[in-house]
Design a protein around this motif. Sequence first.
Motif, PDB file in Angstrom:
ATOM      1  N   SER A   1      12.757  83.125   0.108  1.00 30.46           N
ATOM      2  CA  SER A   1      11.008  82.779   0.201  1.00 30.46           C
ATOM      3  C   SER A   1      11.409  80.962  -0.604  1.00 30.46           C
ATOM      4  O   SER A   1      12.238  80.674  -1.220  1.00 30.46           O
ATOM      5  CB  SER A   1      10.404  83.392  -0.857  1.00 30.46           C
ATOM      6  OG  SER A   1      10.815  83.179  -2.095  1.00 30.46           O
ATOM      7  N   ILE A   2      10.805  80.132   0.218  1.00 30.43           N
ATOM      8  CA  ILE A   2      10.552  78.997  -0.478  1.00 30.43           C
ATOM      9  C   ILE A   2       9.344  78.497  -0.676  1.00 30.43           C
ATOM     10  O   ILE A   2       8.122  79.118  -0.085  1.00 30.43           O
ATOM     11  CB  ILE A   2      11.410  77.957   0.389  1.00 30.43           C
ATOM     12  CG1 ILE A   2      10.567  77.818   2.015  1.00 30.43           C
ATOM     13  CG2 ILE A   2      12.827  78.176   0.621  1.00 30.43           C
ATOM     14  CD1 ILE A   2      11.082  76.700   2.736  1.00 30.43           C
ATOM     15  N   PRO A   3       8.802  77.570  -1.607  1.00 33.86           N
ATOM     16  CA  PRO A   3       7.732  76.821  -1.278  1.00 33.86           C
ATOM     17  C   PRO A   3       7.830  75.692  -0.339  1.00 33.86           C
ATOM     18  O   PRO A   3       8.531  74.964  -0.014  1.00 33.86           O
ATOM     19  CB  PRO A   3       7.633  75.929  -3.022  1.00 33.86           C
ATOM     20  CG  PRO A   3       8.935  75.955  -3.174  1.00 33.86           C
ATOM     21  CD  PRO A   3       9.639  76.853  -2.660  1.00 33.86           C
ATOM     22  N   LEU A   4       6.707  75.686   0.538  1.00 32.57           N
ATOM     23  CA  LEU A   4       6.483  74.735   1.387  1.00 32.57           C
ATOM     24  C   LEU A   4       6.176  73.264   0.919  1.00 32.57           C
ATOM     25  O   LEU A   4       5.384  73.345  -0.137  1.00 32.57           O
ATOM     26  CB  LEU A   4       5.402  75.183   2.487  1.00 32.57           C
ATOM     27  CG  LEU A   4       5.817  76.553   3.321  1.00 32.57           C
ATOM     28  CD1 LEU A   4       4.600  76.916   3.920  1.00 32.57           C
ATOM     29  CD2 LEU A   4       6.919  76.054   4.218  1.00 32.57           C
TER      30      LEU A   4
ATOM     31  N   PHE B   1      16.307  77.704  -3.066  1.00 38.15           N
ATOM     32  CA  PHE B   1      16.687  76.737  -2.284  1.00 38.15           C
ATOM     33  C   PHE B   1      16.190  75.305  -2.393  1.00 38.15           C
ATOM     34  O   PHE B   1      16.812  74.403  -2.070  1.00 38.15           O
ATOM     35  CB  PHE B   1      16.623  77.160  -0.790  1.00 38.15           C
ATOM     36  CG  PHE B   1      17.992  78.023  -0.528  1.00 38.15           C
ATOM     37  CD1 PHE B   1      18.484  78.771  -1.175  1.00 38.15           C
ATOM     38  CD2 PHE B   1      18.447  77.834   0.865  1.00 38.15           C
ATOM     39  CE1 PHE B   1      19.465  79.707  -0.785  1.00 38.15           C
ATOM     40  CE2 PHE B   1      19.360  78.928   1.420  1.00 38.15           C
ATOM     41  CZ  PHE B   1      19.982  79.817   0.321  1.00 38.15           C
ATOM     42  N   GLU B   2      14.879  75.270  -2.770  1.00 37.71           N
ATOM     43  CA  GLU B   2      14.380  74.019  -3.143  1.00 37.71           C
ATOM     44  C   GLU B   2      14.998  73.205  -4.243  1.00 37.71           C
ATOM     45  O   GLU B   2      14.794  72.067  -4.370  1.00 37.71           O
ATOM     46  CB  GLU B   2      12.859  74.124  -3.367  1.00 37.71           C
ATOM     47  CG  GLU B   2      12.496  74.942  -4.570  1.00 37.71           C
ATOM     48  CD  GLU B   2      12.357  76.264  -4.443  1.00 37.71           C
ATOM     49  OE1 GLU B   2      11.926  77.028  -5.189  1.00 37.71           O
ATOM     50  OE2 GLU B   2      12.957  77.035  -3.318  1.00 37.71           O
TER      51      GLU B   2
ATOM     52  N   HIS C   1      12.342  70.143  -7.596  1.00 41.07           N
ATOM     53  CA  HIS C   1      12.560  70.671  -6.417  1.00 41.07           C
ATOM     54  C   HIS C   1      13.360  69.317  -5.514  1.00 41.07           C
ATOM     55  O   HIS C   1      12.510  68.588  -5.151  1.00 41.07           O
ATOM     56  CB  HIS C   1      11.088  70.640  -5.666  1.00 41.07           C
ATOM     57  CG  HIS C   1      10.496  72.164  -6.187  1.00 41.07           C
ATOM     58  ND1 HIS C   1       9.431  72.634  -5.661  1.00 41.07           N
ATOM     59  CD2 HIS C   1      10.988  72.835  -7.285  1.00 41.07           C
ATOM     60  CE1 HIS C   1       9.062  73.819  -6.306  1.00 41.07           C
ATOM     61  NE2 HIS C   1      10.080  73.971  -7.056  1.00 41.07           N
ATOM     62  N   TYR C   2      14.379  69.529  -5.046  1.00 41.46           N
ATOM     63  CA  TYR C   2      15.080  68.623  -4.344  1.00 41.46           C
ATOM     64  C   TYR C   2      14.515  68.616  -2.825  1.00 41.46           C
ATOM     65  O   TYR C   2      14.220  67.445  -2.199  1.00 41.46           O
ATOM     66  CB  TYR C   2      16.594  68.611  -4.369  1.00 41.46           C
ATOM     67  CG  TYR C   2      17.258  67.361  -3.650  1.00 41.46           C
ATOM     68  CD1 TYR C   2      17.459  66.046  -4.108  1.00 41.46           C
ATOM     69  CD2 TYR C   2      17.869  67.874  -2.237  1.00 41.46           C
ATOM     70  CE1 TYR C   2      18.056  65.451  -3.542  1.00 41.46           C
ATOM     71  CE2 TYR C   2      18.304  66.649  -1.578  1.00 41.46           C
ATOM     72  CZ  TYR C   2      18.499  65.519  -2.326  1.00 41.46           C
ATOM     73  OH  TYR C   2      19.227  64.601  -1.642  1.00 41.46           O
ATOM     74  N   HIS C   3      14.434  69.899  -2.545  1.00 43.61           N
ATOM     75  CA  HIS C   3      13.836  70.157  -1.015  1.00 43.61           C
ATOM     76  C   HIS C   3      12.323  70.597  -1.275  1.00 43.61           C
ATOM     77  O   HIS C   3      12.391  71.866  -1.853  1.00 43.61           O
ATOM     78  CB  HIS C   3      14.877  70.982  -0.108  1.00 43.61           C
ATOM     79  CG  HIS C   3      16.034  70.484   0.050  1.00 43.61           C
ATOM     80  ND1 HIS C   3      16.459  69.571   0.966  1.00 43.61           N
ATOM     81  CD2 HIS C   3      17.531  70.712  -0.639  1.00 43.61           C
ATOM     82  CE1 HIS C   3      17.644  69.232   1.116  1.00 43.61           C
ATOM     83  NE2 HIS C   3      18.172  69.639  -0.030  1.00 43.61           N
TER      84      HIS C   3
ATOM     85  N   GLN D   1      12.042  73.384   9.377  1.00 45.25           N
ATOM     86  CA  GLN D   1      13.461  72.776   8.667  1.00 45.25           C
ATOM     87  C   GLN D   1      14.103  73.872   8.150  1.00 45.25           C
ATOM     88  O   GLN D   1      15.465  73.800   8.371  1.00 45.25           O
ATOM     89  CB  GLN D   1      13.139  72.032   7.436  1.00 45.25           C
ATOM     90  CG  GLN D   1      12.510  70.638   8.050  1.00 45.25           C
ATOM     91  CD  GLN D   1      12.063  69.620   6.946  1.00 45.25           C
ATOM     92  OE1 GLN D   1      11.114  70.082   6.032  1.00 45.25           O
ATOM     93  NE2 GLN D   1      12.372  68.444   6.904  1.00 45.25           N
ATOM     94  N   LEU D   2      13.784  74.921   7.507  1.00 39.77           N
ATOM     95  CA  LEU D   2      14.443  76.088   7.017  1.00 39.77           C
ATOM     96  C   LEU D   2      14.971  76.959   8.181  1.00 39.77           C
ATOM     97  O   LEU D   2      15.719  77.419   8.187  1.00 39.77           O
ATOM     98  CB  LEU D   2      13.509  76.956   6.156  1.00 39.77           C
ATOM     99  CG  LEU D   2      14.359  78.230   5.602  1.00 39.77           C
ATOM    100  CD1 LEU D   2      15.435  77.790   4.685  1.00 39.77           C
ATOM    101  CD2 LEU D   2      13.205  78.826   4.813  1.00 39.77           C
TER     102      LEU D   2
END
Length: 174
Positions: free
Chosen positions: A98-101, A77-78, A119-121, A127-128
């Motif tokens: 899972s995402i990097p914070l 998602f990032e 990483h756009y996000h 936020q998630l």
Amino acid sequence: MYEKTFPNKRFKHTLEFLQKHISKSETILDLGVDNPFSKIMKAEGFQVKNTTGEDLDTNQNVLNSEKQDVVTAFEIFEHLLNPFTILDSIKSEKLLISIPLRLWFSSAYRSKTDMWDRHYHEFEDWQLDWLLEKTGWKIIDRTKFTHPVKKIGFRPFLRLFTPRYYIIYAEKVK
């Protein structure tokens, strides 16, 4: 040959979280092309199908064409410009992400050689959470974990105790 050793702490945590929430009898659509972690899932006995590299920002056909029991999106998602559309299009009842914070001491990741590896996000956890709520998902479980790097310096020191990854298990609200 697959062995029960992991190249990093992230894979170990992700597999344990997956095993906690998903049974091996459930079918999984893993967003993203076949990758080292999808190979681990398959070796552990999970029924996994990956997407084929289509640009999910502009083409959600794979989400509409077949329904798997679970969708996984491990550090995908990032890279997307519009995760709202993808989350809103998922037909499955279960979701693991899972995402990097976002880290206050490090700017968003951007490869200098690969135009897709950016990483756009880089989300903050809230936020998630909000994005999931807005797209009809209820978070059942979540955790954060660190991912130290084997380097010397101020930022590597901060990574020892600052969570870098956030993983959630959510179910579609009926």
